[in-house]
Design a protein around this motif. Structure first.
Motif, PDB file in Angstrom:
ATOM      1  N   ILE A 135      90.162 115.476  92.781  1.00  0.00           N
ATOM      2  CA  ILE A 135      89.930 114.064  93.092  1.00  0.00           C
ATOM      3  C   ILE A 135      88.715 113.557  92.324  1.00  0.00           C
ATOM      4  N   SER A 136      87.692 114.389  92.203  1.00  0.00           N
ATOM      5  CA  SER A 136      86.503 113.967  91.478  1.00  0.00           C
ATOM      6  C   SER A 136      86.819 113.763  89.998  1.00  0.00           C
ATOM      7  N   GLY A 137      87.568 114.697  89.423  1.00  0.00           N
ATOM      8  CA  GLY A 137      87.964 114.542  88.028  1.00  0.00           C
ATOM      9  C   GLY A 137      88.848 113.324  87.841  1.00  0.00           C
ATOM     10  N   PHE A 138      89.737 113.101  88.787  1.00  0.00           N
ATOM     11  CA  PHE A 138      90.636 111.957  88.689  1.00  0.00           C
ATOM     12  C   PHE A 138      89.866 110.647  88.734  1.00  0.00           C
ATOM     13  N   ILE A 139      88.883 110.577  89.609  1.00  0.00           N
ATOM     14  CA  ILE A 139      88.126 109.324  89.740  1.00  0.00           C
ATOM     15  C   ILE A 139      87.267 109.088  88.508  1.00  0.00           C
ATOM     16  N   THR A 140      86.680 110.165  87.990  1.00  0.00           N
ATOM     17  CA  THR A 140      85.919 110.024  86.748  1.00  0.00           C
ATOM     18  C   THR A 140      86.817 109.496  85.627  1.00  0.00           C
ATOM     19  N   ALA A 141      87.988 110.134  85.471  1.00  0.00           N
ATOM     20  CA  ALA A 141      88.895 109.714  84.406  1.00  0.00           C
ATOM     21  C   ALA A 141      89.378 108.281  84.641  1.00  0.00           C
ATOM     22  N   SER A 142      89.662 107.944  85.900  1.00  0.00           N
ATOM     23  CA  SER A 142      90.091 106.575  86.211  1.00  0.00           C
ATOM     24  C   SER A 142      88.998 105.591  85.851  1.00  0.00           C
ATOM     25  N   GLY A 143      87.771 105.942  86.174  1.00  0.00           N
ATOM     26  CA  GLY A 143      86.642 105.065  85.849  1.00  0.00           C
ATOM     27  C   GLY A 143      86.588 104.786  84.359  1.00  0.00           C
ATOM     28  N   LEU A 144      86.771 105.827  83.561  1.00  0.00           N
ATOM     29  CA  LEU A 144      86.736 105.651  82.101  1.00  0.00           C
ATOM     30  C   LEU A 144      87.881 104.759  81.638  1.00  0.00           C
ATOM     31  N   ILE A 145      89.072 104.990  82.196  1.00  0.00           N
ATOM     32  CA  ILE A 145      90.228 104.187  81.775  1.00  0.00           C
ATOM     33  C   ILE A 145      90.036 102.730  82.194  1.00  0.00           C
ATOM     34  N   ILE A 146      89.559 102.529  83.415  1.00  0.00           N
ATOM     35  CA  ILE A 146      89.365 101.163  83.896  1.00  0.00           C
ATOM     36  C   ILE A 146      88.354 100.453  83.004  1.00  0.00           C
ATOM     37  N   ALA A 147      87.231 101.119  82.738  1.00  0.00           N
ATOM     38  CA  ALA A 147      86.207 100.495  81.892  1.00  0.00           C
ATOM     39  C   ALA A 147      86.789 100.143  80.533  1.00  0.00           C
ATOM     40  N   LEU A 164      93.594 106.290  77.498  1.00  0.00           N
ATOM     41  CA  LEU A 164      92.304 106.024  76.899  1.00  0.00           C
ATOM     42  C   LEU A 164      92.403 105.870  75.393  1.00  0.00           C
ATOM     43  N   LEU A 165      93.143 106.769  74.753  1.00  0.00           N
ATOM     44  CA  LEU A 165      93.250 106.743  73.305  1.00  0.00           C
ATOM     45  C   LEU A 165      93.874 105.429  72.839  1.00  0.00           C
ATOM     46  N   LEU A 167      94.037 102.654  74.438  1.00  0.00           N
ATOM     47  CA  LEU A 167      93.153 101.526  74.748  1.00  0.00           C
ATOM     48  C   LEU A 167      92.073 101.390  73.694  1.00  0.00           C
ATOM     49  N   LEU A 168      91.452 102.518  73.327  1.00  0.00           N
ATOM     50  CA  LEU A 168      90.358 102.458  72.364  1.00  0.00           C
ATOM     51  C   LEU A 168      90.876 102.090  70.983  1.00  0.00           C
ATOM     52  N   LEU A 169      92.030 102.624  70.585  1.00  0.00           N
ATOM     53  CA  LEU A 169      92.611 102.264  69.288  1.00  0.00           C
ATOM     54  C   LEU A 169      92.952 100.782  69.267  1.00  0.00           C
ATOM     55  N   GLY A 170      93.521 100.291  70.389  1.00  0.00           N
ATOM     56  CA  GLY A 170      93.869  98.870  70.473  1.00  0.00           C
ATOM     57  C   GLY A 170      92.637  97.996  70.293  1.00  0.00           C
ATOM     58  N   LEU A 171      91.552  98.391  70.948  1.00  0.00           N
ATOM     59  CA  LEU A 171      90.317  97.619  70.830  1.00  0.00           C
ATOM     60  C   LEU A 171      89.809  97.637  69.399  1.00  0.00           C
ATOM     61  N   ALA A 172      89.811  98.842  68.783  1.00  0.00           N
ATOM     62  CA  ALA A 172      89.302  98.988  67.420  1.00  0.00           C
ATOM     63  C   ALA A 172      90.081  98.080  66.475  1.00  0.00           C
ATOM     64  N   GLY A 173      91.405  98.008  66.696  1.00  0.00           N
ATOM     65  CA  GLY A 173      92.236  97.213  65.809  1.00  0.00           C
ATOM     66  C   GLY A 173      92.051  95.711  65.987  1.00  0.00           C
ATOM     67  N   SER A 174      91.434  95.293  67.101  1.00  0.00           N
ATOM     68  CA  SER A 174      91.353  93.850  67.360  1.00  0.00           C
ATOM     69  C   SER A 174      89.921  93.338  67.281  1.00  0.00           C
ATOM     70  N   VAL A 410      94.882 111.220  78.829  1.00  0.00           N
ATOM     71  CA  VAL A 410      95.803 111.261  77.697  1.00  0.00           C
ATOM     72  C   VAL A 410      97.204 110.813  78.097  1.00  0.00           C
ATOM     73  N   VAL A 411      97.662 111.202  79.286  1.00  0.00           N
ATOM     74  CA  VAL A 411      99.041 110.868  79.673  1.00  0.00           C
ATOM     75  C   VAL A 411      99.079 109.700  80.656  1.00  0.00           C
ATOM     76  N   GLY A 412      98.370 109.824  81.758  1.00  0.00           N
ATOM     77  CA  GLY A 412      98.390 108.732  82.727  1.00  0.00           C
ATOM     78  C   GLY A 412      97.928 109.202  84.089  1.00  0.00           C
ATOM     79  N   VAL A 413      97.759 108.241  84.995  1.00  0.00           N
ATOM     80  CA  VAL A 413      97.160 108.559  86.283  1.00  0.00           C
ATOM     81  C   VAL A 413      98.039 109.462  87.140  1.00  0.00           C
ATOM     82  N   GLU A 414      99.350 109.173  87.194  1.00  0.00           N
ATOM     83  CA  GLU A 414     100.201 109.986  88.067  1.00  0.00           C
ATOM     84  C   GLU A 414     100.306 111.416  87.559  1.00  0.00           C
ATOM     85  N   SER A 415     100.547 111.553  86.258  1.00  0.00           N
ATOM     86  CA  SER A 415     100.636 112.893  85.681  1.00  0.00           C
ATOM     87  C   SER A 415      99.322 113.638  85.878  1.00  0.00           C
ATOM     88  N   GLY A 416      98.212 112.923  85.762  1.00  0.00           N
ATOM     89  CA  GLY A 416      96.909 113.558  85.902  1.00  0.00           C
ATOM     90  C   GLY A 416      96.730 114.189  87.266  1.00  0.00           C
TER      91      GLY A 416
END
Lengths: 602, 602
Positions: A135-147, A164-165, A167-174, A410-416
Motif C-alpha cells: 500500500i505504501s509503494g502504491f500510494i507513492t507511485a500514485s502520488g508520482l502519477i497524479i503529480a 508515468l512514462l 505522461l512525461l513524454l507527452g509533456l516533453a512533446g508539448s 509503468v503499467v497502471g494502478v490496478e496491475s500495480g
C-alpha cells in the motif's frame, strides 16, 4: 442484535449537548473551507466536472455520520481513489461524455455495495492482504502519477498518457505550447502552497498566533489561492488569454441520479471497484484507528466497511463519485476539535451551501490553481524514507514494494496493486515453505537446547532433536520430510529422532500425512520418531489420528524429557505413547495450551 | 559442480556387477509383462493410438535411467496423466487427427521443458502447493472419471462427455445399443481381474507358491486377459460381430518425431502442461521417496524433476506422450528386486522388442479388454477412507478436498486442481490472518504463564500479557492491532502490555508498522508496550528499526521477567531497552535463537 452496533449514531446522538455542538460546528467550518478546493480538484483529477466533487461531499458525509464508527473521519473525494476512478472509467468512455459520468456513478455504487457486503459478512480481513509495503509503494507511485498528470494543467498544454512514462513524454512533446499566464498562475500557486506548508505555521506562531489556529490557517491556504487566482483571472480577463478556467458550474443541490445496471458495464468495472473499495478502506481505517487511539476510542473495522459502503451508495444516487476517508482532512477535523460525526454532517451542510451559492463565483477559477493544489497535496504521499526503511528491514517486503511501484508507474494502478499483492503472497508462501529449522543439543548443565551450529552443546549419536520454527502445513510438509530424511541419512547410527514442536501452531492434513510418511520411512530404517512440546490445540487433533497409533516413538512434554528417556536416563513417566492418550489417560496438565510445559510443574 | 549430482547414473554404473544385473533383469521382465497392456490402455485413455503408449515406454525409461535418482521408479504412461492429456489436447483437435497426435507431442515437450527448468532452478517446492487433500481428492475424482469414460468400451456403445455427469448421461442414453459380445468380454475381464486382485495371490500361496512369485503372477493377470481375449476374438471372428478391436498397429521401433513450435498451440497448452508436470511430479516423487526410504536410500526431488523432464522430452521426440512414474509398476519393480535404474532400461528393451515383434498379434485385442484393465486399475485410486479421515481431522482441509473433487467431476480436471489449490491457499491465509492468541496469567508458585480463560492464574489489573501463536505478517498485522487495542480498551487501569513472542517466527514490515502503530496508540493512552521471548533472528532485525528506538517499554528475556519488572519486583537487569541494544550492549546469550531463554542460564 445490538442496534448501537449497526447504527453507531445511536451511541452519541442521545447524549449530544451544546458544548459538543460548538466544537463540532467550529471543526465543520474549518473542514468545509479545506474541502471546497479539494473536492473541485479531485473531481478534476477523476476527469469529472467540478460540481461532482461538491456533490460527493454532501450526502456521503451525512450517511457516514449515521453508519460510521470513527468520530473524526472526514469522508469525501481523495486523491488516490480519484486517480483509480479515472483509470477505471477512462477505459469505458471518453471524458466529458454522459457515459463517463454514468460510469463514475456505477463505480461508486459497486464499490459501495462491495464495502457494505464485506462489512455485513465480516470480510474486513480481506484488506489485510494489502501489506503495508504494497500500500505504501502504491500510494507513492500514485502520488508520482497524479503529480505528473497535473503538470499539463500548470503548463497550460494538452497532453495525455496512462502511465508515468507516457505522461512525461507527452509533456516533453508539448513544451512548445506552454501558455505563459497559465504557467505564471500555476507556479505562483505552487510556490505559495509550498511556502505555506513549509513556513506559514511557524511564521504565524512567531507573530503570536497560538499553535492550533496557526495550523488551521495554514490548512486554509488553498482556499486563499483559489480566491486570489479566481479574482485575478476574472479582473484581468486571463481566460481570454488562454488560461483554462473551471467555467460555468450549475448552482444547486445534488441531483438525484440513478446508476445504470448494465451487466456488461458492471463486469468491466468489477475488478476496479474491488480494488478501489479495498484501497479506500485500508487508507480510511488506518487514519480512523490512529485518530481514535489518540482519544482512547475504538473503531470497528467491519462497521467501518458499512459506513464507507453506504457513503458510496449515497454518492452514487446524488451525482457523486467514489469517496473514502481522507487523511489530511481527518487530521484537520480532529485537531479542530470535532467530537462526533455530527461535524461531518455540518461540513455537508457547508458544502451544500457552497454548491447553492458559491458556484457562480468559481467560473473564473483557473484549472492551474486546482492542479497546483493537487500536486502539493500528493507530493506528501511520496514516501521515499519508507522505501529505504523497507529495504533495510526486509528484502522480500522490499521486493513486493518495488514491484508495486514499478508496475503501477509503468503499467497502471490496478496491475500495480495486483502485482504487489501477488508477489507478497508468493514470497510469504515461499518463506513458510522452507521454514527455519535447527538440530539442537543440550546446553551443558541445563535443561535447555540450542542450535548445534551456533553453540557448544551436548549431542548423542543415537538421538537427533530437530526444532521446526514454523507451523506445519502443505507448503512445507514435503520440506519437513526432506529435512528429516536427510538428517536420518546423514547420521547412520541414529535410533531416535525428536521433533521439537514449540513453534508449531498448526499441523494440517498434508503435514499429518508427511508425519505418517516420515514415521513409516524412519521405521523401515529402524529409527523411532518422537514429538516434544506439542501445543494443546495441535495435540487435541493428533490424538484421534492413525498417525498417533502408528507412531514408533512417544510424545514428550519437554525436549529435556525427550533427551533423557530414549537414552534410558528417565523412568518415562513424563511421556505418553499416543495409544495411551487415546485410551483415556488424562494428560490435562502436561499437554495443554501452556507456553512452557516443564517437568518442575508436575 | 558435482557431475554425480546432475548425472546420477555415475553413482551406480561404475560399480555395476553381475549380481545386480541378474536382479535388474528379472525385475525388467516382470515389469515389461505388466507394462505392455498398461501402455496400450493408457494410450487409449489419452485418445491416442495404442503404439504411442509403447513408444512412450521406451526412450523415456532409458533417459530416466541416466538422469533419475530413484533406483526403482518405473516411468511410463500412467492413468491420471493420460486423462489430463486427453482433457488438454481434446480442446485442440478431434481424436484421430494428426493435430491431436501433434498436440500430445507438444504437451510432452512442454511438460518436459517445464520439469527440467524447475529442476535446474530448484523450483521443486512449487509442487508443495498441491496439498495432500487436494491431490488425493483430485486422484479420487480422476479415478471416477476415468472409470466412467471407459464404461462405454465395456458396453460397446458410442458415448461422449467431458465430465462425470455428461459421461453417465451419455451412457444412459446409449444403453439400447449395447453390443453383447463386447459386454461379455468386458464383464469377463472385469470379473477376472477383480478376482485376481482379490483372491489370486492367496490362492497361489495356498497352492504352495511362495509369497513374492505369487504376487508377481497376480500382477501379470492383465497380460493373461489380453492374450486370452485376443485369441478368442481372433478365433471366433468377434470383430465382425461388433467387438471393437485395436486393429492394425504398425510394427517397429519408435519413429523420430519433431514436436511443433506453433506459439498459439504452446500458449493454449501452457496451463495444462504446468498442471500435468506438477501432478506427475508429485505422484512420482512420493512413490520414489516411499520406496527409497525402505532401503534407506535418498532421492533428490530437484534432480527428479530433471529426470522426469528429460524423460518427457525424450517421449516428445520419439512419438510418445506425457509420462511420469507409475505407482503400481514401481512397487512391482521394487518387489521384483530391481536394484538400479538399469532395470528400467532393460524394461525399455523389452517394450522395444514387443513393439517390433508383438504388434501384429494385438490387432485382435478387444478395446473392451483394455477398458476393463483401466477400470480395475483406477478404481484403486478412489480413496474414500482418505475423504473420511480428512473430514475427521480438519474441516478446512476437507473443504479444499471436496472442492477439488466436485469441480473435477463437474467441470474438469484443470479447473478441479486450480480450485483445490486456490481454496487451500485461501483457507491457509485466512487461518493465519486470525491467529490464536491468549491473554495469559501466572500459574501460582511457578514461573509459567497460561491462558486466563482456561486456568486459575494470577493477573494484575495494571499489566496484561498477550501470547500470539503465529508469525506476525501482513495478513494478521491489523488483526494484532485490533486485538491489542481491544485489550487496552477493555482494561481501563492498564499501564503495561506485554507481547509474548515465543511462537513468532517472523515479523515482516507490515507487522513492524503495526507494532509501531500499537506502540504509538498505546503511548497516547499511557500504556507501555513490552516484548518478551523474542527469537534471535527476529530480534536481529528489530534492533535496527525505529520501532526499537520508539518503543515505550522493554524487551524481556522471559515472560516471567516481563511480569516482575514493570511491577517493581525485579531490578531490571534482565531486560533491555531497544536503545541500549543498539548502543552496543551485548545480549548474545539472552537474546539468541534458543527455544527457552531462561534467567537461570545467565
Amino acid at each position: 442484535m445490538n442496534p448501537k452496533r449497526y447504527l453507531p449514531i445511536l451511541q452519541w446522538l442521545p447524549g449530544y449537548g451544546r458544548a459538543t455542538l460548538g466544537s463540532d460546528l467550529l471543526a465543520a467550518v474549518i473542514v468545509t473551507i479545506m474541502l471546497i478546493p479539494q473536492s473541485l480538484a479531485y473531481a478534476m483529477l477523476a476527469g469529472l466536472p467540478p460540481e461532482v466533487g461538491l456533490y460527493a461531499s454532501i450526502a456521503p458525509l451525512v450517511v457516514y455520520a449515521v453508519f460510521g464508527t470513527s468520530r473524526t473521519l472526514s469522508v469525501g473525494p481523495v486523491a488516490v481513489v480519484s486517480l483509480m476512478t479515472a483509470a477505471a472509467i477512462g477505459q469505458i468512455a471518453p471524458q466529458g461524455t454522459p457515459e463517463y459520468l454514468g460510469a463514475a456513478l456505477v463505480l461508486a455504487l459497486m464499490s459501495g455495495l462491495m464495502l457494505t457486503l464485506m462489512g455485513v459478512a465480516r470480510l474486513g480481513f480481506l484488506a489485510n492482504f494489502l501489506s503495508h509495503p504494497v500500500i505504501s509503494g502504491f500510494i507513492t507511485a500514485s502520488g508520482l502519477i497524479i503529480a505528473a498528470s497535473q503538470l499539463k494543467h500548470v503548463l497550460g498544454v494538452e497532453a495525455g498518457g496512462h502511465n508515468l512514462l507516457e505522461l512525461l513524454l507527452g509533456l516533453a512533446g508539448s513544451l512548445g505550447q506552454v501558455n505563459a499566464p497559465t504557467l505564471a498562475i500555476g507556479l505562483s500557486v505552487l510556490a505559495f502552497l509550498y511556502a505555506a506548508r513549509r513556513w506559514l505555521k511557524s511564521a504565524l506562531v512567531r507573530l503570536g498566533v497560538p499553535g492550533r489556529p496557526a495550523d488551521m490557517l495554514t490548512k486554509a491556504a488553498p482556499i486563499l489561492a483559489v480566491a486570489v487566482t479566481t479574482l485575478v483571472t476574472w479582473r484581468y480577463g486571463l481566460d481570454e488569454r488562454g488560461v483554462a478556467v473551471v467555467g460555468a458550474v450549475p448552482a444547486g443541490l445534488p441531483p438525484l441520479t440513478l446508476p445504470g445496471v448494465d451487466s456488461g458495464l458492471w463486469s468491466q468495472l468489477f475488478v476496479a471497484a474491488l480494488l478501489i473499495s479495498i484501497v479506500g478502506f485500508v487508507e480510511s481505517v488506518s487514519v480512523g484507528q490512529t485518530l481514535a487511539a489518540k482519544r482512547r476510542q475504538r473503531i470497528d473495522p467491519d462497521q467501518e466497511l458499512v459506513g464507507l459502503g453506504t457513503s458510496n451508495i449515497a454518492a452514487s444516487f446524488t451525482g457523486g463519485m467514489p469517496v473514502t476517508g481522507g487523511f489530511a482532512r481527518s487530521v484537520v477535523n480532529f485537531d479542530a476539535g470535532a467530537e462526533t460525526p455530527a461535524a461531518g454532517a455540518f461540513t455537508a451542510v457547508g458544502i451544500a451551501v457552497a454548491a447553492l451559492l458559491l458556484t457562480p463565483l468559481i467560473a473564473y477559477l483557473p484549472i492551474a490553481t486546482l492542479a497546483a493544489t493537487i500536486i502539493v497535496a500528493v507530493l506528501s504521499l511520496v514516501d521515499i524514507p519508507a522505501i529505504r526503511r523497507t529495504w533495510a528491514y526486509s528484502r522480500s517486503d522490499f521486493a513486493a514494494m518495488l514491484a508495486t511501484i514499478a508496475v503501477t508507474l509503468v503499467v497502471g494502478v490496478e496491475s500495480g496493486i495486483m502485482a504487489g499483492v501477488g508477489l507478497s503472497l508468493a514470497l510469504h508462501l515461499y518463506r513458510t515453505s522452507r521454514p527455519h529449522s535447527a538440530v539442537v543439543g543440550l546446553v551443558p548443565g541445563s535443561e535447555h537446547f540450542r542450535n548445534v551450529e551456533r553453540h557448544t552443546v551436548e549431542t548423542d549419536p543415537r538421538l537427533a532433536i530437530l526444532r521446526v520454527d514454523e507451523s506445519l502445513y502443505f507448503a512445507n510438509a514435503r520440506y519437513l520430510e526432506d529435512t528429516v530424511m536427510a538428517l536420518a541419512a546423514r547420521q547412520p547410527g541414529l535410533a531416535h529422532i525428536v521433533l521439537a514442536c514449540q513453534a508449531v501452531n498448526v499441523i494440517d492434513a498434508s503435514a499429518l500425512e508427511s508425519l505418517e510418511a516420515i514415521n513409516a520411512r524412519l521405521k523401515d530404517s529402524g529409527v523411532a520418531l518422537h514429538l516434544a512440546e506439542v501445543k494443546g490445540p495441535v495435540m487435541d487433533r493428533l490424538q484421534h489420528t492413525e498417525f498417533c497409533h502408528e507412531m514408533t516413538g512417544k510424545v514428550f512434554l519437554s525436549t529435556f524429557d525427550a533427551w533423557q528417556e530414549p537414552r534410558g536416563e528417565s523412568d518415562g513417566s513424563l511421556s505418553r505413547r499416543c495409544a495411551e492418550l487415546q485410551m483415556g489417560a488424562t494428560l490435562d496438565s502436561p499437554i495443554d495450551d501452556s507456553t512452557h510445559p516443564h517437568p518442575r510443574m508436575h
